[in-house]
Design a protein around this motif. Structure first.
Motif, short mmCIF file in Angstrom:
data_model
loop_
_atom_site.label_atom_id
_atom_site.label_comp_id
_atom_site.label_asym_id
_atom_site.label_seq_id
_atom_site.Cartn_x
_atom_site.Cartn_y
_atom_site.Cartn_z
N GLU A 30 0.84 -1.19 0.00
CA GLU A 30 0.00 0.00 0.00
C GLU A 30 0.88 1.25 0.00
O GLU A 30 1.83 1.34 0.78
N ARG A 31 0.57 2.21 -0.87
CA ARG A 31 1.38 3.41 -0.96
C ARG A 31 0.83 4.56 -0.13
O ARG A 31 1.55 5.52 0.15
N GLU A 32 -0.46 4.50 0.23
CA GLU A 32 -1.08 5.58 1.00
C GLU A 32 -1.01 5.27 2.49
O GLU A 32 -1.53 4.24 2.94
N ALA A 33 -0.39 6.16 3.24
CA ALA A 33 -0.26 5.93 4.68
C ALA A 33 -1.61 5.80 5.37
O ALA A 33 -1.76 5.06 6.35
N ALA A 34 -2.63 6.50 4.83
CA ALA A 34 -3.96 6.46 5.44
C ALA A 34 -4.58 5.07 5.36
O ALA A 34 -5.43 4.71 6.18
N ASN A 35 -4.18 4.29 4.36
CA ASN A 35 -4.71 2.93 4.20
C ASN A 35 -3.80 1.86 4.80
O ASN A 35 -4.11 0.67 4.70
N PHE A 36 -2.71 2.29 5.36
CA PHE A 36 -1.74 1.33 5.92
C PHE A 36 -2.16 0.96 7.34
O PHE A 36 -1.83 1.65 8.30
N GLU A 37 -2.91 -0.11 7.47
CA GLU A 37 -3.50 -0.50 8.75
C GLU A 37 -3.24 -1.98 9.03
O GLU A 37 -4.13 -2.83 8.87
N PRO A 38 -2.03 -2.33 9.42
CA PRO A 38 -1.68 -3.73 9.65
C PRO A 38 -2.58 -4.46 10.63
O PRO A 38 -2.73 -5.69 10.54
N HIS A 39 -3.21 -3.72 11.54
CA HIS A 39 -4.06 -4.38 12.53
C HIS A 39 -5.32 -4.98 11.92
O HIS A 39 -5.97 -5.83 12.53
N LEU A 48 4.73 -0.68 3.08
CA LEU A 48 4.36 0.68 2.69
C LEU A 48 5.25 1.09 1.53
O LEU A 48 6.44 1.42 1.70
N ALA A 49 4.70 1.02 0.31
CA ALA A 49 5.50 1.31 -0.88
C ALA A 49 4.58 1.52 -2.07
O ALA A 49 3.39 1.19 -2.02
N ASP A 50 5.17 2.05 -3.14
CA ASP A 50 4.44 2.26 -4.38
C ASP A 50 4.64 1.04 -5.28
O ASP A 50 5.76 0.78 -5.75
N ALA A 51 3.58 0.29 -5.51
CA ALA A 51 3.68 -0.94 -6.30
C ALA A 51 3.94 -0.68 -7.77
O ALA A 51 4.16 -1.63 -8.53
#
Length: 219
Positions: A30-39, A48-51
């Motif tokens: 996922e590249r957007e920090a707002a969508n980075f929700e490992p829980h 967290l990267a640009d695919a």
């Protein structure tokens, strides 16, 4: 099986949860920090990267994955991810989400896509399948359109009731793979008798679907 999913939105997370539940190794990119929700899918590996960046995919180890799923909400991104996965990392199986049906024609082998999944098309097929009896309904396109998964429900007045599977004169490029009967999933054998209400699932080339209709008397 190791699976990489590009896009950790609602769709990507849902796919990841299903695959993790089936004991597959899953990596969400996922590249957007707002969508980075490992829980939200704790058993998955999160990156967290640009695919769409070659270096990011290499660092994530996408070359070790058996399957890549491009599941973002942007068709351009999904095409780029698919192309990189197939051409740069030789991933065996690439599945891509089609957000805009008008872009579906692009999701083919030239862009590295093995299977394109269009949500509007799938939903329309599910509705048609639910209300259609006696007609052939296309449920899913396989291998860039080389074959389709199609379904037919035998009507109450079907002449096939009591007749064995072996009597169906299917064309060369078609196979009856499953019979759904009530809550049962039946792998058809030549001597198995058909019943009214049976849902027959075929894998067939698009050009022989008319022959399947004729073989089963649905014109």
């Amino acid at each position: 099986m190791r699976v990489a999913i590009a896009g950790a939105g609602a769709v990507g997370r849902s796919i990841a949860a299903e695959l993790v539940g089936s004991e597959h190794q899953v990596m969400l990119i996922e590249r957007e920090a707002a969508n980075f929700e490992p829980h939200t899918v704790e058993q998955a590996e999160w990156v967290l990267a640009d695919a769409c960046e070659l270096s990011s995919l290499e660092e994530a180890g996408i070359q070790l994955c058996d399957v890549v799923i491009a599941a973002t909400g942007d068709d351009k991104v999904n095409l780029v991810v698919s192309l990189l996965a197939k051409t740069e990392f030789a991933v065996k199986r690439v599945v891509a989400r089609v957000n805009n049906p008008s872009n579906e024609w692009l999701f083919n082998e030239a862009w590295g896509v093995d299977v394109a999944v269009s949500t509007p098309r799938v939903l329309a097929a599910m509705v048609e399948e639910a209300v259609s009896v006696g007609g052939l309904v296309q449920l899913l396109t396989l291998r860039q359109g080389q074959a389709n998964l199609v379904e037919m429900t035998l009507p109450e007045d079907t002449p096939w009731a009591g007749k064995p599977v072996r009597d169906i004169d299917l064309p060369r490029d078609a196979a009856l793979v499953t019979v759904l009967r009530g809550g049962r999933v039946i792998v058809p054998q030549p001597d198995d008798a058909l019943e009214a209400g049976d849902e027959l699932l075929f894998v067939a080339s698009a050009n022989v679907e008319g022959d399947i209709r004729k073989a089963l008397g649905s014109g």
